[in-house]
Structure formats: C-alpha cells, structure tokens
Design a protein around this motif. Structure first.
Motif, PDB file in Angstrom:
ATOM      1  N   GLN A 171      43.281  50.277  19.142  1.00 49.90           N
ATOM      2  CA  GLN A 171      42.172  49.342  19.090  1.00 49.90           C
ATOM      3  C   GLN A 171      41.104  49.588  17.936  1.00 49.90           C
ATOM      4  O   GLN A 171      41.379  49.827  16.810  1.00 49.90           O
ATOM      5  CB  GLN A 171      41.668  50.334  20.462  1.00 49.90           C
ATOM      6  CG  GLN A 171      41.951  50.846  21.726  1.00 49.90           C
ATOM      7  CD  GLN A 171      43.042  49.035  22.452  1.00 49.90           C
ATOM      8  OE1 GLN A 171      41.950  48.294  23.265  1.00 49.90           O
ATOM      9  NE2 GLN A 171      43.811  49.084  22.692  1.00 49.90           N
ATOM     10  N   THR A 202      41.451  56.172  15.324  1.00 47.80           N
ATOM     11  CA  THR A 202      41.720  54.329  16.437  1.00 47.80           C
ATOM     12  C   THR A 202      42.668  54.931  17.765  1.00 47.80           C
ATOM     13  O   THR A 202      43.341  55.910  16.970  1.00 47.80           O
ATOM     14  CB  THR A 202      42.693  53.824  15.381  1.00 47.80           C
ATOM     15  OG1 THR A 202      42.411  53.481  13.955  1.00 47.80           O
ATOM     16  CG2 THR A 202      43.313  53.032  15.900  1.00 47.80           C
ATOM     17  N   HIS A 203      42.089  54.591  18.457  1.00 47.40           N
ATOM     18  CA  HIS A 203      42.928  54.683  20.186  1.00 47.40           C
ATOM     19  C   HIS A 203      44.155  54.120  19.932  1.00 47.40           C
ATOM     20  O   HIS A 203      43.893  53.036  20.260  1.00 47.40           O
ATOM     21  CB  HIS A 203      41.768  54.725  20.762  1.00 47.40           C
ATOM     22  CG  HIS A 203      40.908  55.873  21.154  1.00 47.40           C
ATOM     23  ND1 HIS A 203      39.713  55.931  20.422  1.00 47.40           N
ATOM     24  CD2 HIS A 203      41.330  57.164  21.437  1.00 47.40           C
ATOM     25  CE1 HIS A 203      38.553  57.361  20.723  1.00 47.40           C
ATOM     26  NE2 HIS A 203      40.081  57.992  21.434  1.00 47.40           N
ATOM     27  N   TYR A 204      44.857  54.262  20.025  1.00 52.84           N
ATOM     28  CA  TYR A 204      46.242  53.569  20.322  1.00 52.84           C
ATOM     29  C   TYR A 204      46.310  53.722  21.388  1.00 52.84           C
ATOM     30  O   TYR A 204      46.801  54.420  22.386  1.00 52.84           O
ATOM     31  CB  TYR A 204      47.777  54.712  19.525  1.00 52.84           C
ATOM     32  CG  TYR A 204      47.222  53.945  18.157  1.00 52.84           C
ATOM     33  CD1 TYR A 204      47.576  52.351  17.860  1.00 52.84           C
ATOM     34  CD2 TYR A 204      46.901  54.827  16.798  1.00 52.84           C
ATOM     35  CE1 TYR A 204      48.294  52.281  16.187  1.00 52.84           C
ATOM     36  CE2 TYR A 204      47.175  53.973  16.243  1.00 52.84           C
ATOM     37  CZ  TYR A 204      47.365  52.925  15.214  1.00 52.84           C
ATOM     38  OH  TYR A 204      47.502  52.472  13.731  1.00 52.84           O
ATOM     39  N   GLN A 205      46.970  52.925  22.827  1.00 52.78           N
ATOM     40  CA  GLN A 205      46.958  52.329  23.941  1.00 52.78           C
ATOM     41  C   GLN A 205      48.541  51.585  24.204  1.00 52.78           C
ATOM     42  O   GLN A 205      49.030  50.971  23.994  1.00 52.78           O
ATOM     43  CB  GLN A 205      46.100  51.870  25.015  1.00 52.78           C
ATOM     44  CG  GLN A 205      44.541  52.294  24.247  1.00 52.78           C
ATOM     45  CD  GLN A 205      43.304  52.398  25.048  1.00 52.78           C
ATOM     46  OE1 GLN A 205      42.934  51.411  25.488  1.00 52.78           O
ATOM     47  NE2 GLN A 205      42.141  52.868  25.314  1.00 52.78           N
ATOM     48  N   TRP A 206      48.896  52.296  25.435  1.00 56.84           N
ATOM     49  CA  TRP A 206      50.442  51.790  26.090  1.00 56.84           C
ATOM     50  C   TRP A 206      49.750  51.739  27.520  1.00 56.84           C
ATOM     51  O   TRP A 206      49.533  52.966  28.068  1.00 56.84           O
ATOM     52  CB  TRP A 206      51.300  53.004  26.194  1.00 56.84           C
ATOM     53  CG  TRP A 206      51.731  52.698  26.103  1.00 56.84           C
ATOM     54  CD1 TRP A 206      52.992  51.764  26.177  1.00 56.84           C
ATOM     55  CD2 TRP A 206      52.677  52.829  27.723  1.00 56.84           C
ATOM     56  NE1 TRP A 206      54.203  51.563  26.753  1.00 56.84           N
ATOM     57  CE2 TRP A 206      54.070  52.262  28.623  1.00 56.84           C
ATOM     58  CE3 TRP A 206      52.661  53.550  29.475  1.00 56.84           C
ATOM     59  CZ2 TRP A 206      54.600  52.176  29.656  1.00 56.84           C
ATOM     60  CZ3 TRP A 206      53.014  54.102  30.296  1.00 56.84           C
ATOM     61  CH2 TRP A 206      54.300  52.920  30.472  1.00 56.84           C
ATOM     62  N   PHE A 209      52.857  51.259  21.544  1.00 54.61           N
ATOM     63  CA  PHE A 209      51.133  51.310  22.144  1.00 54.61           C
ATOM     64  C   PHE A 209      50.189  50.064  21.226  1.00 54.61           C
ATOM     65  O   PHE A 209      50.733  50.516  19.955  1.00 54.61           O
ATOM     66  CB  PHE A 209      50.965  53.102  21.669  1.00 54.61           C
ATOM     67  CG  PHE A 209      51.665  54.290  22.024  1.00 54.61           C
ATOM     68  CD1 PHE A 209      50.643  54.660  22.480  1.00 54.61           C
ATOM     69  CD2 PHE A 209      52.854  53.909  22.477  1.00 54.61           C
ATOM     70  CE1 PHE A 209      50.520  55.242  23.427  1.00 54.61           C
ATOM     71  CE2 PHE A 209      52.789  54.989  23.721  1.00 54.61           C
ATOM     72  CZ  PHE A 209      52.133  56.179  23.690  1.00 54.61           C
ATOM     73  N   GLU A 265      46.477  57.620  25.893  1.00 51.57           N
ATOM     74  CA  GLU A 265      45.653  57.144  24.896  1.00 51.57           C
ATOM     75  C   GLU A 265      46.120  58.287  23.962  1.00 51.57           C
ATOM     76  O   GLU A 265      46.305  59.162  24.358  1.00 51.57           O
ATOM     77  CB  GLU A 265      43.938  56.742  25.639  1.00 51.57           C
ATOM     78  CG  GLU A 265      43.731  56.526  23.347  1.00 51.57           C
ATOM     79  CD  GLU A 265      42.230  56.391  24.497  1.00 51.57           C
ATOM     80  OE1 GLU A 265      41.388  55.547  24.762  1.00 51.57           O
ATOM     81  OE2 GLU A 265      41.488  57.485  24.474  1.00 51.57           O
ATOM     82  N   TRP A 266      46.333  57.289  22.914  1.00 49.35           N
ATOM     83  CA  TRP A 266      46.539  58.919  21.814  1.00 49.35           C
ATOM     84  C   TRP A 266      45.990  58.227  20.430  1.00 49.35           C
ATOM     85  O   TRP A 266      46.176  57.267  19.482  1.00 49.35           O
ATOM     86  CB  TRP A 266      47.912  58.874  21.205  1.00 49.35           C
ATOM     87  CG  TRP A 266      48.628  59.365  20.020  1.00 49.35           C
ATOM     88  CD1 TRP A 266      48.849  60.290  18.774  1.00 49.35           C
ATOM     89  CD2 TRP A 266      49.839  59.498  20.449  1.00 49.35           C
ATOM     90  NE1 TRP A 266      49.069  61.354  18.105  1.00 49.35           N
ATOM     91  CE2 TRP A 266      49.973  61.126  18.989  1.00 49.35           C
ATOM     92  CE3 TRP A 266      51.201  59.559  21.169  1.00 49.35           C
ATOM     93  CZ2 TRP A 266      51.651  62.141  19.093  1.00 49.35           C
ATOM     94  CZ3 TRP A 266      52.372  60.587  20.993  1.00 49.35           C
ATOM     95  CH2 TRP A 266      52.798  61.798  19.798  1.00 49.35           C
ATOM     96  N   LYS A 267      45.474  59.481  19.934  1.00 51.06           N
ATOM     97  CA  LYS A 267      44.188  59.216  19.307  1.00 51.06           C
ATOM     98  C   LYS A 267      44.544  59.998  17.539  1.00 51.06           C
ATOM     99  O   LYS A 267      45.363  60.861  17.783  1.00 51.06           O
ATOM    100  CB  LYS A 267      43.107  59.768  19.705  1.00 51.06           C
ATOM    101  CG  LYS A 267      41.949  59.841  18.731  1.00 51.06           C
ATOM    102  CD  LYS A 267      40.796  61.193  18.695  1.00 51.06           C
ATOM    103  CE  LYS A 267      38.888  60.482  18.383  1.00 51.06           C
ATOM    104  NZ  LYS A 267      38.171  61.793  19.060  1.00 51.06           N
ATOM    105  N   ARG A 279      45.292  61.027  27.787  1.00 54.15           N
ATOM    106  CA  ARG A 279      45.226  61.401  26.539  1.00 54.15           C
ATOM    107  C   ARG A 279      46.172  62.469  25.967  1.00 54.15           C
ATOM    108  O   ARG A 279      45.966  63.410  26.508  1.00 54.15           O
ATOM    109  CB  ARG A 279      44.257  61.613  26.906  1.00 54.15           C
ATOM    110  CG  ARG A 279      42.779  60.425  27.180  1.00 54.15           C
ATOM    111  CD  ARG A 279      41.372  60.839  27.354  1.00 54.15           C
ATOM    112  NE  ARG A 279      40.155  60.362  27.927  1.00 54.15           N
ATOM    113  CZ  ARG A 279      40.204  59.441  27.264  1.00 54.15           C
ATOM    114  NH1 ARG A 279      40.500  58.831  26.898  1.00 54.15           N
ATOM    115  NH2 ARG A 279      39.430  58.248  28.660  1.00 54.15           N
ATOM    116  N   ARG A 334      54.621  58.585  26.426  1.00 48.28           N
ATOM    117  CA  ARG A 334      55.177  57.174  27.403  1.00 48.28           C
ATOM    118  C   ARG A 334      55.562  56.880  28.667  1.00 48.28           C
ATOM    119  O   ARG A 334      54.968  56.952  29.404  1.00 48.28           O
ATOM    120  CB  ARG A 334      55.571  56.264  26.729  1.00 48.28           C
ATOM    121  CG  ARG A 334      55.175  54.898  26.680  1.00 48.28           C
ATOM    122  CD  ARG A 334      56.738  53.434  26.055  1.00 48.28           C
ATOM    123  NE  ARG A 334      57.273  54.105  26.022  1.00 48.28           N
ATOM    124  CZ  ARG A 334      58.708  54.180  24.762  1.00 48.28           C
ATOM    125  NH1 ARG A 334      58.731  53.422  24.405  1.00 48.28           N
ATOM    126  NH2 ARG A 334      59.569  54.648  26.006  1.00 48.28           N
TER     127      ARG A 334
END
Length: 262
Positions: A101, A254-258, A98, A77-79, A44, A66
């Motif tokens: 979500q 928004t959570h950006y996920q990789w 990323f 995950e980057w909020k 995170r 990343r």
C-alpha cells in the motif's frame, strides 16, 4: 538537535509488538519471530526489525501467515518498515501475493512540545466519547470521508474500550449534531509512547485547524499521564501538519496486504 537514531532505537525497542490489554475477541499467536494478531477485521503480522530468516525459510514463514488467514477466509496485513531486515522481505512478500500500500511516514513527537490548549472554530465542540452509539457515528464519518467501508472501526473501538478504557482516549469534534472530526489516542503501558490514530475530518471542514486541535488535546492528555513520546504513521496529507508541529520522521512503513481470491 534531535537524535533521530536514538528515537528510532526507542521505537524499535518499544513499538514493534503491541503492549497493553488485548481487545476482546482478539488473540496473539507467536509463529517463530513474528506475532500473528487474530480476531480483527483482517489479520495482522507484527515483527521485530530483523526476522532472522532468509530465502526459502522466509518464504515458508510468509506462506504460513497467508495460508493461516486464507483458511479463515480473511485477508492479512504485514507491516514493514524501510529499515527492516532482511532487505529481501518486501520482494518475498510480493512474490507470495502481498500487495504494498502507499507508504506512511513514521513520525515521532515529544508530547510536551505538542501539547497546548486546542483552538476550535466558532460553534465547534470537542468532547471525549466511549459509548457505542458515538463509536458507530465515528465509523460512519470515517466511511464518508474515505469512501470505503469503515464499519469495522466501531467494533475495534468498542473492543478497545471494553478491554481497558484507561488505555484509549477517543475524541470527536461536532458542529451542532454533525460529527465533523474524529481521532483517538492509544496509551502503551510500560513504554514511552502514545499512538495517535484516526485523525479524520469531513472535507468541508478541512483546513480549519480541527486536526491540530485534536492533536493538541491528545498531547496534553499524554503529558498528564506521564507519556513522553507521540507516534503517528502519517499519510501524505497529515505528515506536513505534523512536521509543522515538531514531529520528526524516523523511517517509513508500508502495509503489505493479501486477500483470498474471490
């Protein structure tokens, strides 16, 4: 009238970097303006409102996060909040692979306005838990509701209780031996805030006031402990309930996920 700008300012000042005890097995690592949280089920990233880098420097900052977790074989995950800076951050994250979500509404409530005696359906009991067996049951219940593996929830709750049992209250509502609703509250020392998390009800029991009951109980405990504000990153399902209970939207997140390639 509620001063939304003032609430947003307090949130930005107090809730960007997680305060309080660090759960067992988790470490915090600073990389320039961002905090890297290592040791959970996925990485995170938490950041101030303005990371104060742009362009190629921002691309390098993102790539480091990343690649760090990629080397561990983990996702990250980057909020990002809607008012974060620089405004190019979302597009730079997307360019680095990323995936955004579904946005959540960031809602703030005043604990004293929300606190009340919880009202439960007949035959339902609300109790506080902390034993590993109950935390495993919560993970199973959340997996059943959401339809994907939430086994990591048990590990997270166990670690939080072990780090400081006074910083978390975990509630379950049960009908006989069936766990029908779970929710927890995390108290952030040195701040005005209690974070309300979990809030999951079995489909057959939804619409019968269980979420509201756990909300009321957690708010009462917050007042007892001297906390003023309640924070929820709310899904589209829970946000209307919270708005009816005097919560105020201050922004969205928004959570950006990789995830590493499989």
């Amino acid at each position: 009238m509620v001063d939304i700008a003032a609430l947003l300012a307090v949130y930005d000042a107090q809730m960007r970097i997680p305060p309080g005890a660090v759960p067992a097995g988790v470490t915090y690592e600073q990389d320039g303006p961002v905090l890297r949280i290592v040791g959970g089920h996925m990485g995170r990233i938490r950041a101030p409102r303005d990371v104060r880098v742009t362009g190629a420097a921002l691309d390098r900052l993102i790539a480091r996060q990343r690649d760090y977790f990629g080397a561990r074989g983990q996702g990250v995950e980057w909020k990002v909040r809607a008012h974060d800076l620089p405004t190019e951050l979302p597009e730079r994250l997307a360019a680095a692979g990323f995936v955004p979500q579904e946005p959540s509404a960031v809602l703030i409530g005043f604990a004293e306005e929300v606190a009340e005696a919880p009202v439960l359906p007949d035959g339902v009991v609300l109790r506080q838990v902390s034993e590993a067996e109950d935390l495993q049951r919560i993970a199973g219940q959340q997996t059943e509701v959401w339809g994907f593996d939430c086994s990591w929830v048990a590990d997270d709750l166990v670690a939080r209780v072990a780090a400081d049992p006074g910083q978390i209250t975990i509630l379950v509502a049960e009908a006989g031996d069936v766990l029908i609703c779970s929710a927890w509250a995390v108290y952030h020392p040195t701040t005005d805030f209690v974070a309300l998390l979990g809030g999951t009800t079995l489909p057959a029991w939804q619409g019968r006031g269980l979420y509201r009951a756990t909300l009321a109980a957690r708010a009462r405990e917050a007042v007892t402990r001297g906390y003023r504000l309640l924070h929820v990153d709310a899904s589209p399902h829970s946000a209307p309930i919270l708005r009816r209970r005097h919560f105020h939207e201050i922004t969205t997140s928004t959570h950006y996920q990789w995830f590493p390639p499989t």
